[in-house]
Write an enzyme that holds these catalytic residues in place. Structure first.
Site, PDB file in Angstrom:
ATOM      1  N   ALA A 165      33.563  34.260  40.936  1.00  0.00           N
ATOM      2  CA  ALA A 165      33.571  34.730  39.553  1.00  0.00           C
ATOM      3  C   ALA A 165      34.904  35.387  39.227  1.00  0.00           C
ATOM      4  O   ALA A 165      35.700  35.696  40.118  1.00  0.00           O
ATOM      5  CB  ALA A 165      32.438  35.720  39.308  1.00  0.00           C
ATOM      6  N   ASN A 166      35.148  35.599  37.945  1.00  0.00           N
ATOM      7  CA  ASN A 166      36.268  36.395  37.468  1.00  0.00           C
ATOM      8  C   ASN A 166      35.763  37.772  37.059  1.00  0.00           C
ATOM      9  O   ASN A 166      34.581  37.943  36.734  1.00  0.00           O
ATOM     10  CB  ASN A 166      36.928  35.725  36.254  1.00  0.00           C
ATOM     11  CG  ASN A 166      37.726  34.505  36.640  1.00  0.00           C
ATOM     12  OD1 ASN A 166      38.178  34.380  37.775  1.00  0.00           O
ATOM     13  ND2 ASN A 166      37.907  33.593  35.702  1.00  0.00           N
ATOM     14  N   ARG A 167      36.654  38.751  37.047  1.00  0.00           N
ATOM     15  CA  ARG A 167      36.287  40.102  36.614  1.00  0.00           C
ATOM     16  C   ARG A 167      36.259  40.139  35.081  1.00  0.00           C
ATOM     17  O   ARG A 167      37.293  40.052  34.441  1.00  0.00           O
ATOM     18  CB  ARG A 167      37.295  41.119  37.128  1.00  0.00           C
ATOM     19  CG  ARG A 167      37.391  41.209  38.644  1.00  0.00           C
ATOM     20  CD  ARG A 167      38.417  42.262  39.046  1.00  0.00           C
ATOM     21  NE  ARG A 167      38.677  42.255  40.473  1.00  0.00           N
ATOM     22  CZ  ARG A 167      37.955  42.915  41.365  1.00  0.00           C
ATOM     23  NH1 ARG A 167      36.914  43.627  40.959  1.00  0.00           N
ATOM     24  NH2 ARG A 167      38.258  42.871  42.652  1.00  0.00           N
TER      25      ARG A 167
END
Length: 404
Positions: free
Chosen positions: A210-212
């Site tokens: 995932a991305n932040r």
């Protein structure tokens, strides 16, 4: 924007009460006049002295205060405000409001008010999910009370995690600004699609790539577009913030899910791609949890996810009139954003520096650059709600010019 606006802040008895000191400071910075009521329980967490020092006003605590009540103080407090804010709105306060109880100054002022009311719920996740609380919140919404939050996260109690954290001061401030400074219906009759939050790409049933991203900026844009009169569809990954009111929200997990949801909801006048979509996914995610063994770390074969922004920007038949992308960068922010706009084929790129030192990723403030064919606009640091309103105003102007 809030100059000379009068806010009555009812501070409930929860650990999140300390956040109200920051909220008051932010409101005062914007020119608002704040009066505060502290419940008896609230005084266990913040003192009248500390609240009064920041508001510059007398703090009210007692229904039977002879000094205040000689002129029916609870009525005057509730009627002289432009907006009543309850933060933290505990389960007890919510129950009193929903059922018309009036046994202390806070609940009496709330039942006596004829002004808009905004609540910021805060409580243990089990209390928030309890059927009684859900009924009470639903009743308040039917009565026209607006809510901000709660958010998900760690609780004050050890090992407790879930929905119930009070919204952060800047989120509450954004909701207050939206209520007291309503936008004109500049997008009335328009259809807008917004993507927000991260995507989760599974490695196995318990792990993912995932991305932040908290989803705060994308959700704020969806809320601002709705406030401006647009019909809004929000396609949200697993965000940390509550769904905006009045917005049709579709919840997705992966980039492929998001792509499908976007395509299913075309055509639109404007598409704003604020989501932090994972660029890659595991080619063959495991159906079972991958176990550690003596053989070392597993090898993950990654493949590219669909490029949602480029696909929609270059769509032959259903391309929106205005396509807006986002670029989260850590260096050469404007240069990378310019290159991305050309590469993706979109009209605008909203770029920001998300280096850890900026605090933008997951924070309440944002500093953006609007990159278009006409050049680069450097916008000042502002709340994400204010950035959203400014962007919506620019979108409305662009769509108006395109329709001439």
């Amino acid at each position: 924007m809030l100059a000379k606006k009068r806010i009555l802040l009812v501070i409930g008895g929860g650990i999140a009460a300390y956040k109200c000191l920051e909220l008051i400071r932010r409101l005062k910075e914007r020119g608002a006049k704040v009066r505060a009521i502290l419940t008896t329980a609230a005084q266990e967490f913040v003192t009248p002295l500390s609240v009064g020092a920041i508001t510059g006003e007398r703090v009210f605590t007692d229904l039977f205060d002879l000094t205040a009540e000689h002129d029916i103080g609870h009525i005057r407090l509730s009627r002289e405000a432009d907006l009543v804010v309850v933060a933290p709105a505990t389960a007890d306060l919510i129950a009193k409001m929903a059922n018309g109880f009036a046994d202390d100054l806070a609940s009496t002022a709330l039942i006596a008010t004829d002004k808009p009311v905004l609540i910021a719920p805060a409580m243990n996740p089990r209390m928030w999910s309890h059927p009684a609380t859900r009924r009470n919140v639903a009743r308040l919404k039917e009565d026209g009370v607006l809510t901000v939050g709660p958010n998900s996260g760690a609780m004050a109690e050890r090992d407790e995690f879930g929905a119930g954290r009070m919204a952060e001061p800047m989120e509450i401030l954004g909701a207050i600004e939206e209520m007291l400074s309503p936008q004109q219906q500049i997008l009335k009759g328009r259809r807008v699609l917004v993507t927000s939050g991260p995507t989760h790409e599974p490695i196995d049933p318990v792990r993912f790539i995932a991305n932040r991203s908290s989803g705060k900026q994308g959700h704020a844009i969806a809320a601002a577009a709705r406030a401006a009169g647009a019909e809004v569809v929000l396609v949200s990954g697993p965000a940390e913030v509550a769904d905006p009111q009045g917005v049709r929200t579709l919840h997705v997990e992966s980039a492929r899910d998001m792509m499908a949801a976007v395509e299913e909801n075309l055509p639109v006048d404007c598409a704003i791609f604020a989501a932090a979509v994972a660029d890659w996914r595991v080619a063959d995610a495991s159906d079972q949890k991958i176990k550690k063994d003596a053989g070392g770390a597993p090898t993950l074969h990654l493949v590219e996810n669909p490029d949602i922004l480029a696909s929609i920007a270059r769509h032959h038949t259903l391309r929106p009139r205005l396509v807006v992308g986002f670029a989260a960068e850590t260096e050469q922010v404007v240069a990378h954003a310019k290159a991305k706009r050309e590469r993706k084929g979109c009209d605008w790129i909203v770029a920001n520096d998300v280096s850890p030192a900026t605090g933008i990723m997951g924070g309440d403030l944002n500093t953006v650059h609007l990159v278009s064919a006409a050049g680069v606009e450097d916008w000042p640091s502002a709340s994400k709600a204010e950035v959203a309103r400014r962007l919506v105003a620019r979108i409305a102007a662009a769509l108006g010019e395109a329709g001439r």
